[in-house]
Design an enzyme around this catalytic site. Structure first.
Site, short mmCIF file in Angstrom:
data_model
loop_
_atom_site.label_atom_id
_atom_site.label_comp_id
_atom_site.label_asym_id
_atom_site.label_seq_id
_atom_site.Cartn_x
_atom_site.Cartn_y
_atom_site.Cartn_z
N ARG A 33 -4.40 -13.26 1.05
CA ARG A 33 -4.59 -12.87 -0.36
C ARG A 33 -5.97 -13.24 -0.88
NH1 ARG A 33 0.35 -10.06 -0.57
NH2 ARG A 33 1.97 -11.37 0.33
N GLY A 34 -6.95 -13.25 0.00
CA GLY A 34 -8.33 -13.57 -0.41
C GLY A 34 -8.69 -15.03 -0.22
N SER A 72 -11.66 -16.02 2.47
CA SER A 72 -12.81 -15.16 2.14
C SER A 72 -13.73 -15.93 1.21
CB SER A 72 -12.34 -13.87 1.46
OG SER A 72 -11.91 -14.12 0.13
N TYR A 87 4.65 -0.25 -5.23
CA TYR A 87 3.31 -0.70 -5.61
C TYR A 87 2.89 0.05 -6.87
CZ TYR A 87 2.68 -2.65 -0.85
OH TYR A 87 2.80 -3.36 0.32
N LEU A 139 -6.11 -12.10 5.40
CA LEU A 139 -7.05 -12.94 4.65
C LEU A 139 -6.32 -13.82 3.64
CD1 LEU A 139 -9.96 -10.39 4.04
CD2 LEU A 139 -9.59 -11.97 5.95
#
Length: 335
Positions: free
Chosen positions: A212-213, A216, A60, A210
């Protein structure tokens, strides 16, 4: 530390962890720029809430994420944090993923760098990020087992592998958890992978809860993403796929509004109903998002509400694969 969330045991042989965990990937640019000050504050907020499981990967940000987490936990007692680290994914200087290395010598090398970047003397749960097709899983797990014996690793986990690989790994050394994507719109583990884990006493740490958004309020039809944002290359966020998926999210939003909660909270609450052996890992990047995440623990869903949620977001109506084709080919869990 103020304990506000319950804890569960990770698998039948693992440590006790908060009912939800914090995923740190988004703090190192995978979804666009992130504030280091806010990221550190979010790690502290998670720990203060009782979410002691912090998940990172040595790839990362090519080490950036581990160094960030190291700074965030430096002044905390080591036993307050359960560090989950993925290794083995190789990247080029342009950030491209170029393969996986699970050789025993590479395992020891990756671990040495992670310990240095994190500023710790051991990793709590260590796992190969993707199966190396050129190295038997027995060899990789055996190498981590030697590091367990030496005290550098406490527990061994797996990531994105299927039932056969899970069984082969568990035959070498106890496995505490499988980290794998699981959400309302990514339910592939339900047929064979989750039952195998439960048979063997292996917990599941669910990422992508979620999507990756997508589940939401942060993504809408027509949303565009920077080239460095993971979602710019994810099929579920492209063109007509995004429009179709947003219609599912809008249907979920109607249920969320009726309950007085956010779509994200409803999506997290749904995953929490799937079993105490499933620990959702949420990628909050701000303290406000973390507070919203913790709020999902207060939501109790009735059988009727669960049925309505699943009817609003049928798994077979999701448009697009969860990764681009090259990355899908690397997933043992999808074979």
């Amino acid at each position: 530390m103020t304990q506000t969330i319950p804890s569960v045991q990770l698998g039948s042989t693992g440590p006790r962890v908060g009912r939800i965990g914090l995923g740190a990937m988004g703090m190192s640019g995978m979804y666009g720029p992130a504030s280091e000050v806010e990221s550190v504050a979010t790690v502290h907020a998670a720990l203060d809430s009782g979410a002691n499981l912090i998940d990172t990967g040595d790839f990362y940000g090519m080490g950036h994420n581990e160094m960030l987490i190291g700074r965030a936990i430096a002044e905390r007692p080591r036993d307050e944090v359960v560090l989950s680290v993925k290794f083995g994914a190789m990247r080029g200087p342009d950030g491209a993923f170029v393969g996986t290395d699970g050789r025993p010598a590479a395992v020891r090398n990756f671990l040495s760098y992670s310990l240095q970047r994190l500023g710790v003397d051991h990793i709590d749960v260590y796992r190969l990020a993707r199966l190396d097709p050129n190295v038997p899983i027995e060899d990789t797990i055996g190498a981590i087992a030697e590091l367990v014996q030496a005290g550098y690793v406490r527990h061994i986990g797996l990531s994105e592998v299927g039932p056969d690989t899970i069984r082969r790994a568990a035959a070498v050394h106890p496995i505490v958890d499988l980290q794998i994507e699981y959400s309302l719109i990514s339910r592939g583990i339900e047929d064979a992978i989750a039952p195998t884990c439960r048979e063997l006493g292996i917990g599941i740490t669910a990422y992508g809860v979620l999507s990756r958004g997508l589940l939401s309020d942060s993504v809408r039809p027509g949303t565009t993403f920077a080239p460095t944002d993971f979602r710019a290359h994810s099929p579920r966020f492209q063109g007509e796929n995004l429009d179709r998926n947003m219609r599912l999210v809008d249907a979920l939003g109607e249920i969320a509004r009726a309950r007085g909660v956010s779509v994200a909270q409803l999506a997290i609450a749904w995953v929490l109903t799937r079993g105490a052996d499933i620990v959702p890992i949420l990628g909050a990047r701000t303290t406000a998002r973390w507070a919203e995440t913790v709020g999902a623990l207060d939501i109790t869903l009735t059988a009727a509400e669960l049925a309505a949620i699943e009817a609003a977001v049928p798994a077979d109506q999701v448009a697009g694969e969860r990764y681009a084709s090259a990355q899908m080919a690397m997933l043992d869990s999808e074979r």
